[in-house]
Motif scaffolding. Sequence first.
Motif, PDB file in Angstrom:
ATOM      1  N   TYR A   1      13.112  -1.904  -0.431  1.00 30.45           N
ATOM      2  CA  TYR A   1      13.582  -2.131   0.935  1.00 30.45           C
ATOM      3  C   TYR A   1      13.182  -1.004   1.901  1.00 30.45           C
ATOM      4  CZ  TYR A   1      17.237  -3.181   4.514  1.00 30.45           C
ATOM      5  OH  TYR A   1      17.909  -3.456   5.673  1.00 30.45           O
ATOM      6  N   PRO A   2      13.412   0.280   1.527  1.00 32.80           N
ATOM      7  CA  PRO A   2      13.044   1.347   2.483  1.00 32.80           C
ATOM      8  C   PRO A   2      11.536   1.481   2.688  1.00 32.80           C
ATOM      9  CG  PRO A   2      14.487   2.180   0.732  1.00 32.80           C
ATOM     10  CD  PRO A   2      14.065   0.813   0.314  1.00 32.80           C
ATOM     11  N   VAL A   3      10.759   1.022   1.711  1.00 31.84           N
ATOM     12  CA  VAL A   3       9.297   1.110   1.880  1.00 31.84           C
ATOM     13  C   VAL A   3       8.845   0.074   2.916  1.00 31.84           C
ATOM     14  CG1 VAL A   3       7.065   1.128   0.726  1.00 31.84           C
ATOM     15  CG2 VAL A   3       9.114   1.807  -0.543  1.00 31.84           C
ATOM     16  N   LEU A   4       9.446  -1.113   2.851  1.00 31.56           N
ATOM     17  CA  LEU A   4       9.153  -2.126   3.871  1.00 31.56           C
ATOM     18  C   LEU A   4       9.613  -1.630   5.249  1.00 31.56           C
ATOM     19  CD1 LEU A   4       8.129  -4.958   4.620  1.00 31.56           C
ATOM     20  CD2 LEU A   4      10.384  -5.864   4.015  1.00 31.56           C
TER      21      LEU A   4
ATOM     22  N   LEU B   1       0.832  -1.203   0.000  1.00 32.05           N
ATOM     23  CA  LEU B   1       0.000   0.000   0.000  1.00 32.05           C
ATOM     24  C   LEU B   1       0.868   1.255   0.000  1.00 32.05           C
ATOM     25  CD1 LEU B   1      -2.774  -1.196   2.495  1.00 32.05           C
ATOM     26  CD2 LEU B   1      -2.792  -1.286  -0.009  1.00 32.05           C
ATOM     27  N   LEU B   2       1.961   1.243   0.774  1.00 31.47           N
ATOM     28  CA  LEU B   2       2.858   2.408   0.808  1.00 31.47           C
ATOM     29  C   LEU B   2       3.615   2.568  -0.513  1.00 31.47           C
ATOM     30  CD1 LEU B   2       4.376   2.250   4.428  1.00 31.47           C
ATOM     31  CD2 LEU B   2       2.439   3.625   3.628  1.00 31.47           C
ATOM     32  N   ASN B   3       3.866   1.440  -1.202  1.00 32.51           N
ATOM     33  CA  ASN B   3       4.502   1.518  -2.525  1.00 32.51           C
ATOM     34  C   ASN B   3       3.722   2.447  -3.448  1.00 32.51           C
ATOM     35  OD1 ASN B   3       6.843  -0.074  -2.591  1.00 32.51           O
ATOM     36  ND2 ASN B   3       5.683  -1.964  -2.832  1.00 32.51           N
ATOM     37  N   THR B   4       2.399   2.469  -3.280  1.00 27.47           N
ATOM     38  CA  THR B   4       1.576   3.245  -4.205  1.00 27.47           C
ATOM     39  C   THR B   4       1.598   4.746  -3.902  1.00 27.47           C
ATOM     40  OG1 THR B   4      -0.481   3.009  -2.918  1.00 27.47           O
ATOM     41  CG2 THR B   4       0.025   1.260  -4.518  1.00 27.47           C
ATOM     42  N   VAL B   5       2.213   5.154  -2.793  1.00 21.27           N
ATOM     43  CA  VAL B   5       2.383   6.604  -2.567  1.00 21.27           C
ATOM     44  C   VAL B   5       3.850   7.023  -2.703  1.00 21.27           C
ATOM     45  CG1 VAL B   5       0.376   6.721  -0.999  1.00 21.27           C
ATOM     46  CG2 VAL B   5       2.688   6.533  -0.025  1.00 21.27           C
TER      47      VAL B   5
ATOM     48  N   ILE C   1       7.597   9.205   3.157  1.00 24.13           N
ATOM     49  CA  ILE C   1       6.496   8.305   2.797  1.00 24.13           C
ATOM     50  C   ILE C   1       5.287   8.586   3.697  1.00 24.13           C
ATOM     51  CG2 ILE C   1       5.778   5.873   2.756  1.00 24.13           C
ATOM     52  CD1 ILE C   1       8.718   5.202   1.883  1.00 24.13           C
ATOM     53  N   VAL C   2       5.560   8.799   4.984  1.00 22.96           N
ATOM     54  CA  VAL C   2       4.473   9.136   5.919  1.00 22.96           C
ATOM     55  C   VAL C   2       3.773  10.421   5.469  1.00 22.96           C
ATOM     56  CG1 VAL C   2       4.049  10.037   8.246  1.00 22.96           C
ATOM     57  CG2 VAL C   2       5.344   7.920   7.942  1.00 22.96           C
ATOM     58  N   ARG C   3       4.574  11.432   5.099  1.00 22.92           N
ATOM     59  CA  ARG C   3       3.974  12.705   4.658  1.00 22.92           C
ATOM     60  C   ARG C   3       3.135  12.503   3.404  1.00 22.92           C
ATOM     61  NH1 ARG C   3       9.451  15.355   4.868  1.00 22.92           N
ATOM     62  NH2 ARG C   3       9.831  15.365   7.107  1.00 22.92           N
ATOM     63  N   ALA C   4       3.661  11.697   2.470  1.00 23.68           N
ATOM     64  CA  ALA C   4       2.928  11.464   1.225  1.00 23.68           C
ATOM     65  C   ALA C   4       1.608  10.743   1.517  1.00 23.68           C
ATOM     66  CB  ALA C   4       3.787  10.645   0.258  1.00 23.68           C
TER      67      ALA C   4
END
Length: 345
Positions: A149-152, A115-119, A181-184
């Motif tokens: 890796y950093p997204v995981l 899910l985070l990959n998509t942002v 990623i959190v901000r996005a």
Amino acid sequence: MTIDAAPKPATRASSLPAQPRAFSGIQPSGVTHLGNDLGAIRNYVALQNRGAAEGFETIYCIVDYHALTSVHDPDRLRRQTLEMAASLIALGLDPDKCMLFVQSHRPEVTELCWLLNTVTPVGWLQRTPTYKEKRQTQPEDVNHGLLTYPVLQAADIVIYKASLVPIGKDQAPHLELSREIVRAFNARYGETFPEPHAVYTEAPVVLGTDGVRKMSKSVGNTIDILAEPDVIRKQIMSMVTDTQRILRSDPGRPEVCNVCQMHRHFGDDYEEIWDGERTARTGCVDTKKLLAQRIIDHYAPAREAYRELIADPVRLHRILDEGAERIRPIAEATMAEVRERMGLR
Ligand code: TRP
């Protein structure tokens, strides 16, 4: 212990935890060495104790999913995961005070990673220093896991809504990416995750016995603090010191000598030791012998604890299973919220 910026109080949205929560991940690199302890584990233990005293939770995770980007031997991965668990407990992590678990025992994090990959713009990931480095060090295996890796890693932290992340300085770019990623995510779907903050140790980068490169098992320049005293002595006696100090009578330069630097962590008298080197009252061999004895003594209780733990895998597995169960409700609650916010349920 320093925190890079004060975490914001979580007042903006009710889904953010009121108390700070700490999370960190460590690679299952097997039995720990001095660099692991000074650079990370001491910090974990300090934060665990602070959390127990002040009433916030600390979560520590052995990141076997991350390891799969470089370790491809199943037996080795399993063995090293257990060795890391035993090391962490032997060095002071207390499963009654913190939550200790193995990453793959809570597979929800891989869903959150997707899910985070998509942002996450792919350019951010291609610019990550560790990704660029891995392309050089394992050019035959530039797998997609290395890129994401950093997204995981961001998913690891935010699935528990952790805001404090004890790490070494080498992880700073990854943590910065987690914050982006959190901000996005929050910008697109509303305030969901707190921005994580780094908690750095006093010894961010520990150089190996070669005195040049960061201490690491893959380089082969480690001091194996939980090994037999003879092994430790041999490793320390082989350390590279001040390369310009040729003769015993030459003055030493403690600022560039890795042995002298390590004395900082094992006794209050390091200034005296440094003075002895500067004035050539003491030689490198004396300073090494002293360091070896101090390290052997300092880690004697941990060495004993490690031996007992690694001989009892049933007990180790039980501790790790319990850790994964204890954090299950937090992971499930976050996932329910995230799916809802993203339009999946
Ligand atoms: N990448 C980290 C390392 O190599 C390990 C890690 C994975 C981590 N997930 C994390 C660290 C989350 C802090 C928070 O050391």
